[in-house]
Design a protein around this motif. Structure first.
Motif: not given
Length: 238
Positions: A144-148, A219-228
């Motif tokens: 799911n990292a690749s899918a994300l 623990v920190k954010a590991d999700i790419p910043s989404p489009p605005p």
């Protein structure tokens, strides 16, 4: 509520903002097997194996005759007539007593060995299941990292296409049909992105459960910043 040690009626619903949830800075794709030993079920299986091994030792020790030897043993039978009198007779009885129970004691030892074999099999199965749980979680996280990342690229590209179509439509060069089609594609990309984020959060929680704890405290954010537009509303969509 149950996870917090309460009854289900004590559950309180709270609003959760998906993008406010945080993930570890780095989610591993491989882990040392030793870390799995912190799982509660594995510790319990190990304790059961040690207990079963100790019971074999106890059963083996019980097969040895339990008698009391004293310094007066050689002085009790000074004549033939005294041979079967006094302490010698008593000690003779205590020596032969375990011999009469030999079948029982042997059976108890065999039962202890059988219990150990079962405990060992349970331990092996627990270890295999633990490794399977961790492996499944790591594989899911890798997928799911690749899918994300893919959904992130698609959402950004769809946003650009939709905004361009909107401008063209406002200038009279585009069609409403194309604008609506690109808006639908962009919305689908946003839904896919949000769904994949939720899946990644779920798989991360599953990894914690599979390990029986954490592998890192940072623990920190590991999700790419989404489009605005994913974090808020699309002005052009209104």
């Amino acid at each position: 509520a149950v996870y917090l040690g309460r009854t289900p009626d004590a559950a309180t619903a709270s609003d959760i903002v998906l993008l406010d949830l945080k993930l570890p800075l780095q989610i591993p794709v491989s882990l040392p097997s030793e870390i799995v030993r912190q799982r509660p079920d594995l510790r319990a299986a190990e304790a059961g194996l040690h207990e079963a091994a100790a019971k074999i030792g106890v059963a083996t020790a019980n097969q040895f005759p339990q008698i009391a030897l004293t310094a007066s043993l050689g002085t009790q039978a000074t004549t033939l007539s005294d041979l079967f009198k006094g302490n010698v007779w008593a000690i003779g009885g205590s020596i032969t007593q375990p011999l009469f129970r030999a079948g029982e004691l042997s059976a108890l030892k065999k039962a202890a060995i059988a219990d150990y074999d079962k405990a060992e099999a349970d331990y092996r199965l627990t270890v295999l299941n633990a490794f399977k749980n961790v492996s499944d979680s790591l594989t899911a996280l890798q997928s799911n990292a690749s899918a994300l990342a893919a959904y992130d690229d698609v959402a950004r590209a769809s946003e650009i296409s939709y905004n361009n179509a909107t401008r063209l439509y406002e200038l009279g060069s585009g069609t409403l049909t194309e604008k609506v089609r690109l808006h639908a594609a962009y919305t689908t990309a946003k839904v896919g992105y949000a769904t994949t984020v939720a899946t990644r959060l779920r798989d991360t929680a599953a990894l914690y459960m599979a390990l029986g704890g954490n592998w890192d405290t940072e623990v920190k954010a590991d999700i790419p910043s989404p489009p605005p537009a994913i974090a808020g509303n699309v002005a052009a969509a209104n």
